[in-house]
Design a protein around this motif. Sequence first.
Motif, PDB file in Angstrom:
ATOM      1  N   THR A   1     -28.618  64.808  13.771  1.00 29.16           N
ATOM      2  CA  THR A   1     -27.668  64.623  14.868  1.00 29.16           C
ATOM      3  C   THR A   1     -28.082  65.347  16.143  1.00 29.16           C
ATOM      4  OG1 THR A   1     -26.320  66.466  14.058  1.00 29.16           O
ATOM      5  CG2 THR A   1     -25.747  64.255  13.276  1.00 29.16           C
TER       6      THR A   1
ATOM      7  N   MET B   1     -29.126  60.613  15.672  1.00 24.98           N
ATOM      8  CA  MET B   1     -28.313  59.816  14.750  1.00 24.98           C
ATOM      9  C   MET B   1     -26.865  60.291  14.817  1.00 24.98           C
ATOM     10  SD  MET B   1     -31.004  59.636  11.553  1.00 24.98           S
ATOM     11  CE  MET B   1     -30.351  58.207  10.690  1.00 24.98           C
ATOM     12  N   SER B   2     -25.943  59.427  14.413  1.00 28.90           N
ATOM     13  CA  SER B   2     -24.528  59.801  14.496  1.00 28.90           C
ATOM     14  C   SER B   2     -24.137  60.698  13.327  1.00 28.90           C
ATOM     15  CB  SER B   2     -23.636  58.554  14.505  1.00 28.90           C
ATOM     16  OG  SER B   2     -23.486  58.032  13.206  1.00 28.90           O
ATOM     17  N   ARG B   3     -23.228  61.612  13.595  1.00 28.63           N
ATOM     18  CA  ARG B   3     -22.745  62.518  12.556  1.00 28.63           C
ATOM     19  C   ARG B   3     -22.032  61.722  11.455  1.00 28.63           C
ATOM     20  NH1 ARG B   3     -22.160  67.803  11.909  1.00 28.63           N
ATOM     21  NH2 ARG B   3     -22.942  68.224  13.986  1.00 28.63           N
ATOM     22  N   THR B   4     -21.252  60.732  11.843  1.00 25.47           N
ATOM     23  CA  THR B   4     -20.536  59.920  10.865  1.00 25.47           C
ATOM     24  C   THR B   4     -21.517  59.206   9.937  1.00 25.47           C
ATOM     25  OG1 THR B   4     -18.714  59.583  12.409  1.00 25.47           O
ATOM     26  CG2 THR B   4     -18.881  58.030  10.571  1.00 25.47           C
TER      27      THR B   4
ATOM     28  N   TYR C   1     -31.341  54.303  10.046  1.00 27.49           N
ATOM     29  CA  TYR C   1     -30.238  54.543   9.120  1.00 27.49           C
ATOM     30  C   TYR C   1     -30.503  53.966   7.734  1.00 27.49           C
ATOM     31  CZ  TYR C   1     -27.321  56.345  12.876  1.00 27.49           C
ATOM     32  OH  TYR C   1     -26.819  57.105  13.890  1.00 27.49           O
TER      33      TYR C   1
END
Length: 196
Positions: free
Chosen positions: A14, A20-23, A79
């Motif tokens: 992140t 990248m997204s935390r979620t 991802y």
Amino acid sequence: VSTIFTVWALSYATSDAVGMSRTGMLWVGALANVVALFTIPLWARLSDRIGRRPVFLVGAVGSAVAMPLYLWAISTGSYPLTLILGVLVFGVVYSAANGIWPAFYAEMFPTRVRLSGMAIGTQTGFAIAGFAVAFASQIAGPDGDDWAGVALFAALLCVPPVVAALSARETAQVPTEQLGERHAEVPAKAGASVKA
């Protein structure tokens, strides 16, 4: 491996270096843990059949190989690749060692000192593991993007458990009352007994 996977890798993924997204990354960890709920009992059952040492070694050696691949996947920003390797590393490979260490460690000690022996050993290890993220952050450098250095660090952390497992005796088939004894008799498959 667990601490690097759950804390440092999330921070790295992140960071501005990867973005990248935390979620998305939290989903990687959550799905890996869901897979582990199924693989841990399977690894434990396998260790009852073939022994604690081989299963533990699969987890320790496998983690040394797979963790660098996971950190590389994060560095790509992909991802799907990160999810696949995250589930493989934490949900499958790491679960081999994680699923059987309580039995493997406890069986090293006779009943009289089993709780103390296991508690002292594991708690010392857990305390040291708590510093893994601080060391990884230093290794990653000022920009926090040296994932290869952290991967090497994580792989090297797997060496002591491998050496310890290789030097430990197999305990899966040792009768409970003989656990921890120096020369416990291990029943052979044909009904005879052999020295452990």
